[in-house]
Design a protein around this motif. Sequence first.
Motif, PDB file in Angstrom:
ATOM      1  N   HIS A  45       0.849  -1.190   0.000  1.00  0.00           N
ATOM      2  CA  HIS A  45       0.000   0.000   0.000  1.00  0.00           C
ATOM      3  C   HIS A  45       0.888   1.245   0.000  1.00  0.00           C
ATOM      4  O   HIS A  45       1.775   1.364   0.842  1.00  0.00           O
ATOM      5  CB  HIS A  45      -0.896   0.010   1.239  1.00  0.00           C
ATOM      6  N   PRO A 102      -5.505   1.278  -1.083  1.00  0.00           N
ATOM      7  CA  PRO A 102      -5.700   2.604  -0.496  1.00  0.00           C
ATOM      8  C   PRO A 102      -4.408   3.397  -0.459  1.00  0.00           C
ATOM      9  O   PRO A 102      -3.315   2.828  -0.352  1.00  0.00           O
ATOM     10  CB  PRO A 102      -6.203   2.297   0.923  1.00  0.00           C
ATOM     11  N   GLU A 130     -10.354   2.616   5.420  1.00  0.00           N
ATOM     12  CA  GLU A 130     -10.318   3.139   4.059  1.00  0.00           C
ATOM     13  C   GLU A 130     -11.588   3.939   3.773  1.00  0.00           C
ATOM     14  O   GLU A 130     -12.692   3.471   4.044  1.00  0.00           O
ATOM     15  CB  GLU A 130     -10.199   1.988   3.056  1.00  0.00           C
ATOM     16  N   GLU A 152     -13.681   5.734   0.714  1.00  0.00           N
ATOM     17  CA  GLU A 152     -13.829   5.871  -0.735  1.00  0.00           C
ATOM     18  C   GLU A 152     -14.099   7.325  -1.097  1.00  0.00           C
ATOM     19  O   GLU A 152     -14.919   7.993  -0.463  1.00  0.00           O
ATOM     20  CB  GLU A 152     -14.965   4.994  -1.251  1.00  0.00           C
ATOM     21  N   ARG A 159      -9.191   5.363  -2.743  1.00  0.00           N
ATOM     22  CA  ARG A 159      -9.425   5.175  -1.316  1.00  0.00           C
ATOM     23  C   ARG A 159      -8.293   5.813  -0.526  1.00  0.00           C
ATOM     24  O   ARG A 159      -7.124   5.684  -0.895  1.00  0.00           O
ATOM     25  CB  ARG A 159      -9.519   3.690  -0.979  1.00  0.00           C
ATOM     26  N   THR A 177      -6.695   6.284   3.446  1.00  0.00           N
ATOM     27  CA  THR A 177      -6.708   5.769   4.800  1.00  0.00           C
ATOM     28  C   THR A 177      -6.844   6.933   5.789  1.00  0.00           C
ATOM     29  O   THR A 177      -6.043   7.871   5.771  1.00  0.00           O
ATOM     30  CB  THR A 177      -5.430   4.980   5.110  1.00  0.00           C
TER      31      THR A 177
END
Length: 281
Positions: free
Chosen positions: A71, A98, A132, A134, A276, A278
């Motif tokens: 990630h 994400p 996460e 969106e 996405r 975090t």
Amino acid sequence: MSAVSPGHPPPDSGRGHPLLLVIDPAARAVDGESVRIAKDVLCAGAYSVKVCVPDSAEEAERALAHRGRRHPVVLGDDAALLRMVRALHRDRTLGEAPVALVPIGPRSALARGLGVPGQVLAAARAVLDGVERELDLLVDESGGIVLGTLSIPCGTPVSQTAAHWWTPVEKTARSLVRTLTAPIPVNGQQPRQRLRVEADGVLLADLDQPVQEISVRTSPSGVAEVFVRRTEGAEHVRAQARTITVSGRDFRYRADSAVTGPVRSRTWTVERSAWRLTVPR
């Protein structure tokens, strides 16, 4: 330049995701201590961390392209986040994992507006233990993206000097700081500007209706909110749309923190749930 921390067996939380940590050169220049703190927290808490300290945009993009299942996490400011999202979007891999940010630098208003903590420790812990979220994107026909707000200040524009973000830090630290902290030039008084504004084909303003300002931003409903501020005494206009087109005589616009133009026409389209981010639980 990259390094990998071996980590430890993954627990049941988000700490089990392997990370690619990209350290922005400007962040190292303006606050090396915060970079060290964030790096130590992430390397100690994550299952596996690969650290990338790029000296060029190409090197950073290569690291992102070869990150595998890691990630991506960037240590830097709003501009660093935008560069990462833009590179992933251009590579058509933005939706694969994400994105996370630890804000380091003078400009982090965009990140805070998206829900990222402003404090280094809190942001680093959110990378490890967060959730996460969106988010939509505004994308134009030239490949430009907007994460937060798009605005047309509608005045006689003053050209903005482009920052060369990825030169060696030792040679450019002072100029980077100046560029990052300088305000965007705006005239004392903004004259009227004649622009045609369409939202999903509906005409909101035409060339015979001068406007003072146009702003566009994504909303949780999956469409963009459009606001057209007319000249004094005229009724302002609000609308929601998936596609927004602005055209007219040469104009500049501000997408997040960057000024672009001049252009004579530009169309922005909402890409729903395109990426996405975090954020804390």
